[in-house]
Design an enzyme around this catalytic site. Structure first.
Site, PDB file in Angstrom:
ATOM      1  N   GLY A  43      43.654  -9.186  -3.077  1.00 44.38           N
ATOM      2  CA  GLY A  43      44.242  -8.744  -1.819  1.00 44.38           C
ATOM      3  C   GLY A  43      44.915  -7.413  -2.081  1.00 44.38           C
ATOM      4  N   ALA A  44      44.643  -6.430  -1.213  1.00 39.60           N
ATOM      5  CA  ALA A  44      45.052  -5.056  -1.512  1.00 39.60           C
ATOM      6  C   ALA A  44      46.551  -4.894  -1.818  1.00 39.60           C
ATOM      7  CB  ALA A  44      44.618  -4.141  -0.364  1.00 39.60           C
ATOM      8  N   ASP A  48      41.291  -2.843   2.899  1.00 34.36           N
ATOM      9  CA  ASP A  48      41.506  -2.400   1.517  1.00 34.36           C
ATOM     10  C   ASP A  48      41.715  -0.900   1.434  1.00 34.36           C
ATOM     11  OD1 ASP A  48      39.944  -5.096   1.243  1.00 34.36           O
ATOM     12  OD2 ASP A  48      41.023  -4.722  -0.629  1.00 34.36           O
TER      13      ASP A  48
HETATM   14  O1  MRU Z   1      38.255  -9.062  -3.147  1.00 35.65           O
HETATM   15  P1  MRU Z   1      39.570  -9.391  -2.524  1.00 35.65           P
HETATM   16  O2  MRU Z   1      39.787 -10.863  -2.353  1.00 35.65           O
HETATM   17  O3  MRU Z   1      40.712  -8.695  -3.213  1.00 35.65           O
HETATM   18  O4  MRU Z   1      39.463  -8.774  -1.060  1.00 35.65           O
HETATM   19  C1  MRU Z   1      40.576  -8.873  -0.216  1.00 35.65           C
HETATM   20  C2  MRU Z   1      40.319  -8.343   1.152  1.00 35.65           C
HETATM   21  O5  MRU Z   1      39.282  -7.814   1.466  1.00 35.65           O
HETATM   22  C3  MRU Z   1      41.461  -8.420   2.115  1.00 35.65           C
HETATM   23  O6  MRU Z   1      40.989  -8.562   3.425  1.00 35.65           O
HETATM   24  C4  MRU Z   1      42.284  -7.119   2.026  1.00 35.65           C
HETATM   25  O7  MRU Z   1      42.594  -6.832   0.705  1.00 35.65           O
HETATM   26  C5  MRU Z   1      43.520  -7.186   2.820  1.00 35.65           C
HETATM   27  S1  MRU Z   1      44.726  -8.288   2.114  1.00 35.65           S
HETATM   28  C6  MRU Z   1      46.108  -8.190   3.098  1.00 35.65           C
END
Ligand code: MRU
Length: 376
Positions: free
Chosen positions: A59-60, A251
């Site tokens: 998650g970003a 992201d």
């Molecule tokens: O590969 P991940 O699980 O890190 O991807 C996460 C996402 O795409 C989320 O939608 C994004 O990071 C937003 S989290 C608030």
């Protein structure tokens, strides 16, 4: 049930720093959820980088927070190694690059690590390793705490605009993905707290199942019912009139509002447009990269074939088949009804509105991101 029944998210955390300066970074290993909740103790930077790469923390905003604390771990390595001031600084800066490049798409990671590097840059050259460590840790804690407040503000702004009715979300954007309640999930939780009742549909989110494993778990922990669907069911869901809105996280968002998010997001936006359903993105200003003009410039992470051909280690594809496994895609701004930030809602999504909203005042009493939180 009434509004007060939506439970608090305080018990859900992705990242924690145990103890004071001498403490340790601990990351909730999300690869085991919802069945196993184990914490990874990060005694060195390699462990932090591995945890980010393998999505133990994900998650970003959460990987940004982990990266910031990761730099405090790097400074701790310098203290334990008895490094001189010069050597400690060089060590921390080298580790910063390893942390910032652990995953390429979410801009929050580099943003947070660079914020901590900025603290190091402002300290005198002769600053001892222990003082570098303390200053980096203080900045990491500030980034963490700030993100909690940003999530609350995003929740409030989003709840003001999200249409009545059922909502579809993708991937995981909650407490597991941030330092607070989340982004898109914070909006859903806030609407629920305000007393509206609706069904939350959560895409399974292949290949790593962040929707069915993490979003479903988080929402149920908060007392909010959730219905999981395979990603491919979203078109049918929309065509049969079961959802009134789609809301996702981000992201990286470029100057023109193009948005990179979990693979499958672009398809949802196309479907939403085809069915006249409003499509919202929720993200803090730390997810914007104003140095990039459009989504064409966003680096898209490609992950191993095994995630697709053998999910959770179980082979499902014909032996010998190769796999295409981009972790993210880019949704063009024209498909996005609004981008919900802590500073307000960017609607319509144009470069002018992006710049204007991000330049506006931040959260009351803290001066917003005037220090460059919105990059560019
Ligand atoms: O590969 P991940 O699980 O890190 O991807 C996460 C996402 O795409 C989320 O939608 C994004 O990071 C937003 S989290 C608030």
């Amino acid at each position: 049930m009434h509004a007060a029944d939506a439970r608090s998210a305080v018990s859900i955390a992705a990242v924690r720093w145990e103890g004071r300066e001498e403490g340790r970074l601990e990351l909730l290993d999300q690869t085991g959820l919802p069945n196993v909740a184990a914490w990874v103790s990060c005694g060195d930077v390699e462990t932090v980088v591995e945890a980010i790469r393998s999505l133990r923390v994900r998650g970003a905003p959460a990987i940004g927070i982990a990266g910031a604390y990761g730099l405090a771990v790097a400074a701790g390595e310098a203290v334990r190694g008895g490094l001189s001031a010069d050597a400690a600084r060089a060590h921390v800066l080298a580790r910063a690059e390893e942390l910032a490049t652990a995953r390429p798409t979410a801009v929050n990671l580099r943003w947070a690590v660079e914020r901590c590097v900025g603290v190091v840059d402002r300290l005198p050259q002769a600053t001892p390793a222990a003082d570098l460590a303390a200053a980096i840790l203080a900045e990491a804690r500030e980034i963490h705490e700030e993100d909690r407040r940003l999530c609350d503000a995003i929740g409030r702004h989003g709840a003001d605009v999200l249409p009545e009715g059922n909502v579809l979300t993708h991937c995981n954007t909650g407490a597991l993905a941030t330092g607070g309640e989340g982004t898109a999930i914070a909006v859903i939780v806030e609407v629920w707290r305000r007393g509206r009742r609706f069904t939350v549909y959560a895409d399974e989110t292949r290949p790593l199942f962040q929707g069915s494993r993490l979003t479903a778990w988080e929402l149920l922990e908060r007392g909010i019912p959730v219905t999981v669907l395979v990603d491919a069911a979203a078109a049918h869901l929309m065509r049969t009139g079961r959802v009134a809105s789609v809301i996702v996280g981000a992201d990286r968002i470029t100057r023109n509002g193009d948005t990179a998010n979990k693979i499958g997001t672009y398809g949802l936006a196309v479907l939403a447009a085809a069915h006249g359903i409003p499509f919202y993105v929720a993200a803090p200003s730390s997810s914007f990269d104003l140095a990039l003009e459009s989504g064409d410039e966003i680096p898209i992470e490609e992950r191993s074939a095994a995630e697709v051909t053998a999910p959770a280690g179980v082979p499902t594809a014909a032996p010998g088949a190769s796999a295409f496994n981009p972790a993210f895609d880019v949704t063009p701004a024209r498909l996005i009804r609004g981008i919900i930030t802590e500073k307000g809602v960017i609607e319509p999504v144009t470069a002018e509105r992006v710049v204007a909203v991000l330049a506006g005042p931040g959260l009351a009493g803290r001066g917003g991101f005037s220090d460059g939180g919105a990059r560019g």
